[in-house]
Design an enzyme around this catalytic site. Structure first.
Site, short mmCIF file in Angstrom:
data_model
loop_
_atom_site.label_atom_id
_atom_site.label_comp_id
_atom_site.label_asym_id
_atom_site.label_seq_id
_atom_site.Cartn_x
_atom_site.Cartn_y
_atom_site.Cartn_z
N GLU A 13 0.82 -1.22 0.00
CA GLU A 13 0.00 0.00 0.00
C GLU A 13 0.85 1.27 0.00
OE1 GLU A 13 -3.72 -0.41 2.55
OE2 GLU A 13 -2.43 -1.97 3.36
N SER A 146 -6.19 -2.95 1.94
CA SER A 146 -6.62 -2.36 0.65
C SER A 146 -7.07 -3.41 -0.35
CB SER A 146 -5.49 -1.53 0.03
OG SER A 146 -5.57 -0.22 0.49
N TYR A 215 -9.14 4.01 -5.01
CA TYR A 215 -8.18 5.10 -5.16
C TYR A 215 -8.22 5.80 -6.52
CZ TYR A 215 -6.69 2.96 -0.88
OH TYR A 215 -6.70 2.44 0.39
N ARG A 254 -11.12 2.24 11.34
CA ARG A 254 -12.25 2.13 10.44
C ARG A 254 -12.66 0.67 10.38
NH1 ARG A 254 -10.32 2.49 5.27
NH2 ARG A 254 -11.17 0.42 4.89
N ASP A 256 -14.87 -2.28 8.75
CA ASP A 256 -15.58 -2.63 7.51
C ASP A 256 -16.60 -3.72 7.80
OD1 ASP A 256 -13.98 -0.79 6.25
OD2 ASP A 256 -12.53 -2.25 5.52
N GLU A 269 -13.26 -6.51 8.94
CA GLU A 269 -11.95 -6.20 9.48
C GLU A 269 -11.92 -4.82 10.11
OE1 GLU A 269 -8.77 -5.04 6.48
OE2 GLU A 269 -10.06 -6.28 5.24
N ASN A 271 -9.38 -1.55 10.48
CA ASN A 271 -8.16 -0.90 9.97
C ASN A 271 -7.71 0.16 10.96
OD1 ASN A 271 -8.17 -1.94 7.01
ND2 ASN A 271 -10.25 -1.29 7.40
N GLY A 275 -7.09 4.85 5.29
CA GLY A 275 -6.62 5.81 4.29
C GLY A 275 -6.97 7.24 4.68
#
Length: 317
Positions: A13, A146, A215, A254, A256, A269, A271, A275
């Site tokens: 990443e 990612s 992205y 964050r 998900d 998951e 994070n 990002g």
């Protein structure tokens, strides 16, 4: 303040981390701070030790940045740093062990199995996981972010190639039951008071919300609040907050989640360094909660500094 922003590094990443670091640096400079962008490499220890920095903003994603290793280095240097500590970072990066912890406290985690792939994928293994989890099935590396190395396999051939792809990133691979539903993400801040950000729905132009969709401008859309019933939104928020606390996260994360038609939030998951680019999810959710990006960055820095004051000093190195 004199601040360092860690970015780049060697993970898959890297490019996203470079952009995250750029955005963070710009935001902190805008608040009047003296900011140095530091690309993680063999010289980073010396740069951080000798730079006279008051705090390090960690904008590294993936391995070596989000998995406890850099956090350990910063602990040794006695430098305050943003985000989660060593254990929570390592635990959340390991999708298999984090999944077990979340399931153990009663959160909904799609059933999964961890495989170790050393040399090639046996047909018997493919048949066994398909008979256990059905199709489609999700295949991903245990320690990567990612959606790198991720496959949503629709048939046995795709399972085999998905296992081979995931194994390129990590010999430990997860095969997980596919959770169908609305893809949402829930940002959680703890600087230090816990604040669950508005639930954000992700709509991808690509069949899978993959690296490209994440992205590339225009390839995905964020809908805030998510178009799910109020009860489902509340359940997703509560699940995210519990996961954050039980995994020992700090600063920001964050989570998900897939919300199914029965309004059950399935946790995928957590994070710990989400990002922070112009297209990223957490900054968007923070804005929806009335927190501009520069304020978000400052809150993380101030929290890191405050947490450090209650902490031991650097080792004599």
């Amino acid at each position: 303040m004199r601040l360092a922003v860690l970015r780049g590094g060697k993970s898959a990443e890297r490019e996203v981390s470079m952009r995250s670091g750029e955005q963070v640096g710009k935001a902190l400079r805008g608040r009047g701070h003296d900011v140095t962008l530091v690309d993680l490499d063999a010289g980073t220890w010396d740069v951080l030790r000798d730079g006279g920095f008051e705090c390090v903003f960690n904008a590294l994603h993936g391995r070596l940045g989000e998995d406890g290793t850099v956090q350990g280095m910063l602990e040794l240097l006695g430098l305050p740093y943003t985000g989660s500590g060593v254990l929570a970072s390592a635990l959340c990066m390991d999708k298999s062990r984090a999944g077990k912890v979340m399931a153990a406290i009663g959160l909904h985690v799609p059933e999964f199995e961890e495989l170790e792939i050393k040399d090639g994928v046996a047909a018997a293994v493919v048949e066994r996981v398909v008979s256990r989890f059905g199709l489609p099935v999700v295949v991903k590396p245990v320690r990567e972010g990612s959606t790198i190395g991720l496959t949503i396999a629709q048939d046995e051939d795709a399972v085999a190639s998905g296992l081979a792809l995931a194994a390129r990133y990590d010999r430990r691979v997860i095969v997980q039951k596919f959770a169908a539903g609305t893809e949402v993400t829930v940002g959680v801040l703890a600087t230090p008071e816990l604040q669950v950000l508005p639930t954000l729905e992700i709509v991808s132009e690509n069949p899978v919300y993959d690296y490209d969709a994440k992205y590339t401008a225009g390839k995905s859309h964020h809908i805030i609040p998510a178009r799910i019933p109020e009860a489902a939104r509340a359940a997703a928020s509560e699940a995210a907050a519990r996961a954050f606390q039980e995994l020992g996260c700090s600063g920001m994360a964050r989570v998900d989640i897939i919300v199914d038609t029965k309004e059950v939030p399935w946790l995928l998951e957590v994070n710990t360094v989400p990002g922070l680019t112009a297209l990223s999810l957490l900054p968007d959710a923070a804005r929806a909660a009335g927190i501009p990006f520069d304020e978000l960055c400052m809150r993380l820095v101030e929290h890191a500094m405050g947490r450090h004051q209650h902490h031991i000093g650097p080792m004599a190195i």
